[in-house]
Design a protein around this motif. Structure first.
Motif, PDB file in Angstrom:
ATOM      1  N   HIS A 134       3.799   8.149   6.351  1.00 35.75           N
ATOM      2  CA  HIS A 134       3.058   6.951   5.958  1.00 35.75           C
ATOM      3  C   HIS A 134       4.023   5.818   5.604  1.00 35.75           C
ATOM      4  O   HIS A 134       3.785   4.658   5.965  1.00 35.75           O
ATOM      5  CB  HIS A 134       2.153   7.269   4.764  1.00 35.75           C
TER       6      HIS A 134
ATOM      7  N   GLN B 247       3.369  12.105   3.648  1.00 39.68           N
ATOM      8  CA  GLN B 247       3.645  10.947   2.792  1.00 39.68           C
ATOM      9  C   GLN B 247       4.795  10.120   3.351  1.00 39.68           C
ATOM     10  O   GLN B 247       4.751   8.886   3.349  1.00 39.68           O
ATOM     11  CB  GLN B 247       3.970  11.420   1.374  1.00 39.68           C
TER      12      GLN B 247
ATOM     13  N   ILE C 262       2.416  14.654  -4.127  1.00 43.08           N
ATOM     14  CA  ILE C 262       3.282  14.101  -3.084  1.00 43.08           C
ATOM     15  C   ILE C 262       4.138  15.201  -2.474  1.00 43.08           C
ATOM     16  O   ILE C 262       4.278  15.297  -1.247  1.00 43.08           O
ATOM     17  CB  ILE C 262       4.170  12.990  -3.658  1.00 43.08           C
TER      18      ILE C 262
ATOM     19  N   ARG D 206       0.838  -1.213   0.000  1.00 41.38           N
ATOM     20  CA  ARG D 206       0.000   0.000   0.000  1.00 41.38           C
ATOM     21  C   ARG D 206       0.867   1.254   0.000  1.00 41.38           C
ATOM     22  O   ARG D 206       0.587   2.221  -0.723  1.00 41.38           O
ATOM     23  CB  ARG D 206      -0.916  -0.006   1.225  1.00 41.38           C
ATOM     24  N   ALA D 207       1.913   1.259   0.820  1.00 37.08           N
ATOM     25  CA  ALA D 207       2.804   2.422   0.864  1.00 37.08           C
ATOM     26  C   ALA D 207       3.467   2.646  -0.485  1.00 37.08           C
ATOM     27  O   ALA D 207       3.605   3.788  -0.941  1.00 37.08           O
ATOM     28  CB  ALA D 207       3.853   2.229   1.958  1.00 37.08           C
ATOM     29  N   ARG D 208       3.887   1.570  -1.128  1.00 32.67           N
ATOM     30  CA  ARG D 208       4.554   1.691  -2.426  1.00 32.67           C
ATOM     31  C   ARG D 208       3.591   2.186  -3.499  1.00 32.67           C
ATOM     32  O   ARG D 208       3.922   3.100  -4.262  1.00 32.67           O
ATOM     33  CB  ARG D 208       5.143   0.333  -2.833  1.00 32.67           C
ATOM     34  N   THR D 209       2.414   1.605  -3.576  1.00 27.52           N
ATOM     35  CA  THR D 209       1.468   2.013  -4.627  1.00 27.52           C
ATOM     36  C   THR D 209       0.952   3.432  -4.400  1.00 27.52           C
ATOM     37  O   THR D 209       0.644   4.143  -5.361  1.00 27.52           O
ATOM     38  CB  THR D 209       0.292   1.028  -4.708  1.00 27.52           C
ATOM     39  N   ASN D 210       0.851   3.853  -3.136  1.00 27.96           N
ATOM     40  CA  ASN D 210       0.456   5.240  -2.873  1.00 27.96           C
ATOM     41  C   ASN D 210       1.450   6.217  -3.495  1.00 27.96           C
ATOM     42  O   ASN D 210       1.054   7.286  -3.995  1.00 27.96           O
ATOM     43  CB  ASN D 210       0.375   5.490  -1.369  1.00 27.96           C
ATOM     44  N   LEU D 211       2.728   5.858  -3.472  1.00 33.22           N
ATOM     45  CA  LEU D 211       3.742   6.712  -4.089  1.00 33.22           C
ATOM     46  C   LEU D 211       3.724   6.591  -5.614  1.00 33.22           C
ATOM     47  O   LEU D 211       3.833   7.587  -6.330  1.00 33.22           O
ATOM     48  CB  LEU D 211       5.132   6.338  -3.568  1.00 33.22           C
ATOM     49  N   GLU D 212       3.592   5.373  -6.109  1.00 35.83           N
ATOM     50  CA  GLU D 212       3.717   5.138  -7.551  1.00 35.83           C
ATOM     51  C   GLU D 212       2.532   5.675  -8.350  1.00 35.83           C
ATOM     52  O   GLU D 212       2.704   6.062  -9.509  1.00 35.83           O
ATOM     53  CB  GLU D 212       3.885   3.641  -7.823  1.00 35.83           C
ATOM     54  N   TYR D 213       1.347   5.716  -7.756  1.00 33.50           N
ATOM     55  CA  TYR D 213       0.159   6.086  -8.521  1.00 33.50           C
ATOM     56  C   TYR D 213      -0.413   7.442  -8.146  1.00 33.50           C
ATOM     57  O   TYR D 213      -1.526   7.776  -8.533  1.00 33.50           O
ATOM     58  CB  TYR D 213      -0.912   4.997  -8.363  1.00 33.50           C
ATOM     59  N   GLU D 214       0.349   8.219  -7.415  1.00 32.56           N
ATOM     60  CA  GLU D 214      -0.069   9.583  -7.105  1.00 32.56           C
ATOM     61  C   GLU D 214       0.826  10.566  -7.848  1.00 32.56           C
ATOM     62  O   GLU D 214       2.016  10.297  -8.031  1.00 32.56           O
ATOM     63  CB  GLU D 214      -0.007   9.836  -5.606  1.00 32.56           C
TER      64      GLU D 214
END
Length: 307
Positions: free
Chosen positions: A277, A274, A267, A254-262
């Motif tokens: 998180h 961020q 950010i 979840r932490a990785r995808t929050n960065l990759e898809y925002e």
């Protein structure tokens, strides 16, 4: 593998990586204080200690920062404390780590006292980074890719993601008085890799994107979160959806995808939150790993007393 050995290997990975990244963070912090006479030094020092979760009473001086994060052997956040703890864990895991890795950690520990008393802190930080590189090089060259490798790499990946997040938080909290993005890239040994990959001048958005979500650079946050997920799968394959290990993977994912898809500008607009998180995800994964694979402290003490 015995749980006590797995735990020692996990913490060797975390402690060596913590020492390396703390040296990098302190190096850039002191450089900013030296290069910019207009910096509010007590505020900058207090911000750094807050990012590292070190309580401070009164005015935060440069000496307080160096004592708390570099030379205090009793603090798990200090370079001296972490390298000492790494050596202690290596001694407990002596039966599975190579002689070369043990000797490199032991030599580092034996030289710590003299090195940390140098009047030039930058020389000490450079030495710490070099010693960490020696440990990781010998670990890579002499360790079979089995569970011993996996637990040490798991600790290393979680700690690196956490520490890069702390480094970026210092930039966000310091604002215009903090290090520029070129300095941050150099601190992470990422400047040359950035230039080869992006092939453009350093800008805030591109540099942040490289350190946050580049999937090929080994010091980006996304790379290390993904590596920790993959390593967990190698340690315990065939996970059920509701297993403890899978919960750790989900937190990291979840932490990785929050960065990759925002969007990167979103950010940057909320970078401290961020990065918190990311830290929370790493802490949650670490706690789950502890509960799943390692013995409680009481059991470890009882086993040692029985022996």
């Amino acid at each position: 593998m015995l749980s006590r050995i797995a735990e020692s290997l996990f913490w060797i990975g975390r402690y060596v990586e913590r020492a390396d990244n703390t040296a990098r963070l302190l190096d850039v912090h002191l450089n900013v204080l030296l290069e910019d006479p207009w910096v509010d030094e007590p505020t900058a020092n207090a911000s750094l200690l807050a990012v590292m979760h070190v309580p401070v009473e009164g005015t935060a001086t440069r000496e307080t920062v160096l004592q708390s994060l570099a030379t205090d052997p009793q603090r798990s956040s200090s370079i001296t404390g972490t390298l000492g703890a790494a050596r202690d864990n290596a001694r407990r895991a002596r039966e599975v780590i190579s002689t070369e890795v043990w000797e490199s950690l032991n030599t580092t520990y034996m030289q710590l006292g003299a090195r940390s008393r140098t009047p030039r802190p930058h020389d000490f930080f450079l030495w710490v980074r070099e010693r960490a590189a020696v440990v990781w090089g010998l670990h890579s060259a002499t360790t079979s890719r089995d569970d011993a490798w996996n637990f040490m790499e798991l600790g290393r990946s979680l700690e690196r993601a956490d520490m890069i997040a702390r480094l970026l938080m210092t930039k966000a909290l310091a604002g215009t008085t903090g290090p520029n993005w070129t300095t941050l890239l150099r601190t992470c040994s990422a400047h040359e890799a950035y230039l080869r990959t992006v092939r453009a001048l350093v800008t805030e958005e591109r540099a942040a994107e490289f350190l946050l979500i580049d999937r090929m650079f080994p010091r980006s946050i996304a790379y290390n979160l993904d590596k920790a997920e993959t390593t967990l799968t190698l340690i315990e394959p065939g996970l059920s959806r509701h297993s403890q290990t899978d919960q750790a993977r989900l937190a990291l994912g979840r932490a990785r995808t929050n960065l990759e898809y925002e969007a990167i500008d979103e950010i940057l607009a909320d970078l401290p939150a961020q990065m918190r998180h990311v830290q929370q995800a790493c802490a949650m994964a670490s706690d789950i790993i502890r509960d799943r694979f390692f013995l409680p402290s009481s059991s470890v003490l009882w086993s040692q007393e029985a022996v």
